[in-house]
Structure formats: structure tokens, C-alpha cells
Design a protein around this motif. Structure first.
Motif, PDB file in Angstrom:
ATOM      1  N   THR A   1       0.821  -1.204   0.000  1.00 12.14           N
ATOM      2  CA  THR A   1       0.000   0.000   0.000  1.00 12.14           C
ATOM      3  C   THR A   1       0.861   1.262   0.000  1.00 12.14           C
ATOM      4  O   THR A   1       1.806   1.383   0.786  1.00 12.14           O
ATOM      5  N   TYR A   2       0.520   2.189  -0.898  1.00 11.55           N
ATOM      6  CA  TYR A   2       1.218   3.474  -1.004  1.00 11.55           C
ATOM      7  C   TYR A   2       0.207   4.614  -1.012  1.00 11.55           C
ATOM      8  O   TYR A   2      -0.903   4.485  -1.546  1.00 11.55           O
ATOM      9  N   LYS A   3       0.629   5.726  -0.438  1.00 13.19           N
ATOM     10  CA  LYS A   3      -0.025   6.997  -0.659  1.00 13.19           C
ATOM     11  C   LYS A   3       0.671   7.610  -1.871  1.00 13.19           C
ATOM     12  O   LYS A   3       1.809   8.076  -1.780  1.00 13.19           O
ATOM     13  N   LEU A   4       0.022   7.593  -3.053  1.00 11.88           N
ATOM     14  CA  LEU A   4       0.669   8.058  -4.269  1.00 11.88           C
ATOM     15  C   LEU A   4       0.879   9.572  -4.235  1.00 11.88           C
ATOM     16  O   LEU A   4       0.008  10.331  -3.799  1.00 11.88           O
ATOM     17  N   SER A   5       2.035   9.997  -4.725  1.00 14.68           N
ATOM     18  CA  SER A   5       2.307  11.425  -4.850  1.00 14.68           C
ATOM     19  C   SER A   5       2.276  11.861  -6.318  1.00 14.68           C
ATOM     20  O   SER A   5       1.759  12.921  -6.648  1.00 14.68           O
TER      21      SER A   5
END
Length: 408
Positions: free
Chosen positions: A282-286
């Protein structure tokens, strides 16, 4: 701090300046074929309509079949002189590129088909605030993932250049990091590739005539982000995604090869052209960088995406559901969320896509970065859904996609 501006800005203005010199061409003018060396009469009944950074000068031409064009000579600043020509078919000559909102003298000549000039007529124009100076008060710098965000207003939608600088400890000077030319009314873009440590950044506005505003400087700490580990990516096989053709499989989107195969859909499959894959965790996309296909046949042509959406889900069992061609940011289809809608930039040269040049190809080759809205949720699967392409084909293709973000 020393600002090394000229050695960086001039090469990037060459394409734009080439457009400026076009005003010296005789397109629409009669050939110089007359043997009549009589000095032509000057123009008369001159009227001036000032605009931002320039003026339209209208006039009456002498009643003579020997007139070729009207020539305007003027200086746009203390160092730069310009000439503008207007065919005898026209009654207006445009003078522009003035550096400030102040009076400027313009000298006008009637030129015959034997290249004989009339006596000069000098008028004074009073251009309104040049666009690059009108934009300057609205510009701001703020931290962004891996760099800085530049925001400004350009309500006149005229082409300007945003030049971002940063302090280089080795040279002990402010050096140019990025130059972004745009006509957008709302400017919002980022310059990335910096560690999350404090650094002095600067930004100024320029235009295609080489005018430069003062520089806004600010110390900024870029927000942390990391390039996703593509060795952890995996294919998500969904029957609702587009059929593959030419052995250009989805997995080539993360193989790190910009000169090899990529993802290619079959021709004639339904819109949107889509593919799906997992990003390992899981990533918080930038942001993400898209590399389109290049070459004379492909740059801004064929199946390269023009408008597309990025969808994501954090579910361990992503729904096998067909995505809509268009949807609002934040829309939910099954357990997929629209993370943003994007449009690949037009050719930076200003040429039509069908007439893109080598500078446009270099721009595409470097990859184009797209910001993911900060409000987008964290995800571990992505789907790319292409709504339109640059060419007329019924298929889409991409070479590589590189996402960035914060792991969770």
C-alpha cells in the motif's frame, strides 16, 4: 548568491525565438520585382490600440500599386531591437514584446516593391502591463512531494515561461532546475527529484522575447517520497481490461526499459483502453511519470494516450469490473476509486501534434510527471484507463510508468 541564468535559459528559448523571427518573412507579400525606384508616400491616419505588452497600429496605405509592406522598427527594452512587417493586404501592424508598461517609440515605413523605403513616421505606443509581469505577483512556491509546487494565475492565457531554480552548494549559486512554458490560465505544476532537506528555491517568469521578472526565493523542505520498487509489481489479470496485441504485455510497463516493448492493446477493443497491476504494497501516491512511444511515426501520434485516468484500490480482491470512459475524480466503481483524470501536455514547441519536432520528442522521451491529488486514498493496485489518444487508431500503447509515493 550568484544566479547563472543566461547559460541555461537561452538554449530553451531557441524554439520560441524561432517563432518570433517568422515575422520577418514575406508571406503574403508581392515579390520585389518593380523597377520603379520612386520613394513611396508614408502611411497616414494612424490609430493605436494598446494591449498587454504591445499594440496594434492601424493606418491608411498610400494609393499606389507599388507598395509591398509596412515596416515597424522599435526597441522592446534597452538592448533588444525588433522589426515587424505587415503585407499591403493588411491595414494593421502588431508590435509586441515590450518589457515594461511605459511609452515606447515605433518608427513606421512604407516599403515599395523595389525595396525603397518612405520617409519615417514615428508614433508612441503605451503597452499595458506585459503578461510576464502581470503573472509575477500571483506566483507562489510551496513544498511538494520530492520538490516544490509552483502556482500562478495567467488569466490572459498568453504563453509565458516559469523558471525554477535552486541553490547548488558546489557552485554556490542559484541554478536553473526546470523551465515550463504554458498558456494555461491556472498554473499548477511541480519540480521534483530533491531530497527531503531544506534547500533554497527560486522562481521567475519569462516570455518568448527574453524578458525576465525579478526572482521569488524561499527556503523549502520537500516532502518525502520514494520511487516504488518495480521488482515487487505484479500483473492483475482482469477480463474487463483491454486485450493485448503484438506481444506487448502489461508487465513491460515496469521493466525499466525505455527503448524496448511496452503495453499495447488490440485494435478495435472498447473504450477505455485499460490495464491493471499491483504495486507490491500500500502506497499513498504522490505522482507518476509516463513514458510514451517516440519516433517519427509515434511521437504525439498513433496510440499514445492523450486523456486518461488513474484508478486504484486497496482491496486484496480487486473487482473485475469495466471502468467508465470518463468519471469524476473520487468516483467509485465497485472497489475501484478514480485517483485523478489527466491530459498529456501538447507539444511544447507550439506545433500541431502532427507536426511535432525533435524538441517535442526530447520532451516526451524524458517522461512526463503527473501529480496525484493529495486527497486520493492509499492503494496497492492501479488501473490505467485511456479515454483518447493522439492518433486516429482504435488502440493504445505506453512504454513505461514510474509511480512515486509514501509506503504504508
Amino acid at each position: 548568491m550568484i544566479m547563472n541564468i543566461k547559460k541555461y535559459i537561452l538554449p530553451c528559448l531557441i524554439v520560441l525565438i524561432a517563432g518570433i523571427t517568422a515575422c520577418k518573412k514575406n508571406n503574403g507579400f508581392n515579390a520585389i520585382i518593380s523597377e520603379d525606384k520612386t520613394k513611396p508616400l508614408a502611411i497616414s491616419n494612424i490609430k493605436i490600440d494598446n494591449f498587454n505588452g504591445g499594440a496594434n497600429i492601424t493606418y491608411d496605405l498610400p494609393n499606389s500599386p507599388n507598395i509591398l509592406y509596412v515596416l515597424a522598427k522599435y526597441k522592446i527594452n534597452d538592448n533588444t531591437a525588433r522589426e515587424t512587417k505587415s503585407s499591403y493586404y493588411q491595414d494593421t501592424v502588431v508590435v509586441e514584446g515590450f518589457a515594461k508598461e511605459k511609452p515606447y517609440e515605433v518608427t513606421l515605413y512604407t516599403v515599395s516593391r523595389a525595396n525603397v523605403m518612405s520617409d519615417p513616421v514615428t508614433v508612441t505606443v503605451n503597452p499595458l502591463t506585459p503578461v510576464y509581469l502581470a503573472v509575477r505577483p500571483s506566483i507562489s512556491l510551496s513544498p511538494d512531494f520530492g520538490g516544490v509546487s509552483v502556482i500562478a494565475d495567467n488569466p490572459l492565457k498568453k504563453q509565458i515561461g516559469i523558471v525554477v531554480m535552486s541553490y547548488n552548494k558546489n557552485t554556490q549559486s542559484m541554478e536553473i532546475e526546470d523551465q515550463h512554458f504554458t498558456k494555461d490560465a491556472k498554473i499548477n505544476y511541480s519540480v521534483t527529484g530533491f531530497a527531503s532537506v531544506e534547500r533554497q528555491f527560486g522562481v521567475y517568469i519569462t516570455d518568448k522575447w527574453g524578458n525576465i521578472s525579478d526572482t521569488l526565493q524561499k527556503p523549502i523542505i520537500p516532502l518525502y517520497e520514494e520511487t516504488m520498487d518495480k521488482t515487487k509489481f505484479n500483473l492483475l489479470n482482469l477480463s474487463t481490461d483491454s486485450q493485448i496485441a503484438y506481444d506487448w504485455f502489461t508487465r513491460y510497463l515496469w521493466d525499466g526499459k525505455l527503448d524496448g516493448d511496452g503495453w499495447h492493446t488490440a485494435s478495435g477493443v472498447p473504450l477505455p483502453y485499460s490495464c491493471s497491476f499491483g504495486i507490491g504494497k500500500t502506497y499513498k501516491l504522490s505522482r507518476f511519470v509516463v513514458y510514451e512511444r517516440i519516433g517519427d511515426r509515434y511521437t504525439y501520434k498513433f496510440g499514445n494516450p492523450k486523456e486518461f485516468s488513474l484508478w486504484g484500490t486497496n482491496s486484496s480482491t480487486p473487482d473485475n469490473i469495466r471502468l467508465p470512459v470518463r468519471a469524476d475524480e473520487g468516483a467509485v466503481i465497485g472497489n475501484w476509486v478514480n485517483l485523478g483524470n489527466f491530459r498529456f501536455p501538447d507539444p511544447p514547441s507550439g506545433n500541431l501534434p502532427s507536426a511535432s519536432n525533435s524538441a517535442d520528442e526530447d520532451f516526451v522521451k524524458k517522461g512526463v510527471s503527473f501529480k496525484v491529488p493529495f486527497t486520493a486514498p492509499s492503494v496497492k493496485y492501479l488501473r490505467i484507463a485511456v479515454a483518447t489518444i493522439w492518433g486516429n487508431e482504435a488502440a493504445a500503447h505506453l512504454i513505461e510508468v514510474t509511480p512515486y509515493g509514501i509506503p504504508e
